[in-house]
Scaffold this active site. Sequence first.
Site, mmCIF file in Angstrom:
data_model
loop_
_atom_site.group_PDB
_atom_site.id
_atom_site.type_symbol
_atom_site.label_atom_id
_atom_site.label_comp_id
_atom_site.label_asym_id
_atom_site.label_seq_id
_atom_site.Cartn_x
_atom_site.Cartn_y
_atom_site.Cartn_z
ATOM 1 C CG LEU A 138 10.105 -16.917 -2.783
ATOM 2 C CD1 LEU A 138 9.721 -17.051 -1.321
ATOM 3 C CD2 LEU A 138 10.575 -15.496 -3.070
ATOM 4 C CG HIS A 169 0.832 2.154 -9.857
ATOM 5 N ND1 HIS A 169 0.407 1.743 -8.615
ATOM 6 C CD2 HIS A 169 -0.205 2.877 -10.384
ATOM 7 C CE1 HIS A 169 -0.824 2.192 -8.389
ATOM 8 N NE2 HIS A 169 -1.214 2.877 -9.449
ATOM 9 C CG ASP A 176 -2.071 0.945 1.126
ATOM 10 O OD1 ASP A 176 -2.274 1.512 0.046
ATOM 11 O OD2 ASP A 176 -2.772 1.123 2.134
#
Length: 233
Positions: free
Chosen positions: A130, A36, A19
Amino acid sequence: MMSDNLSKSTPRHVAIIMDGNGRWAKERRLPRSAGHNAGAKAVERTLKAAQKAGVKFLTLYAFSTENWIRPQEEIDGLMKLLEQTLDRYTKDAAKNNIRLWVSGEREPLPAGVLKKIDYAVSATAQNTGLTLNLALNYGARQEITHAVNALIAEGKTNVTIQDIQARLYQPDLPDPELIIRTSGEERLSNFLLWQAAYSEFYFTSVLWPDFTEEEFNKALDAYRARTRRFGGL
């Protein structure tokens, strides 16, 4: 003994509500798209930090079902950025040994995005490092509704916790031990409501584009300092 050991360990699964991109851009008098783009760089830093720390699963809240109400220009920009990021991710994923999963509804994601998602998921399926789980066009209430509707379609009349778990978007994804939210907000925003039953939460005022390995490690240290009892003593 189990909870004491867990409190000192690295979480197997970390989930992050990323956020603050818009506020980061506004503070700098830049367009939201700049926020962004800066946020995408924070994703790359966090992937490396998670790998370095030994995290096995990382879920990132990339785009919620509620985000469709944003201006179309911003949505188009986000989808273009996602395609570019998936291209770069797929190119480097073999070298980095990262596997990609995606949680969320495929509709109404653009065909170009879906094509790149499918390619990236297929191309990284055999990687053993991962696992990056992108929550994309994701909503937790929608996920639970999806699971219930699947059970109804199967004719189930007596539903167990295991039944619902098996019909989530990614049933093999372990519950997150730690959920991080940046930018100072302290709410889940329809994120992993089912999976967060026993998650630890870490909130930071740092805006997502400014999130660094150091900030990630602060969250891990906070997690390790806690004792997780799971309802016991």
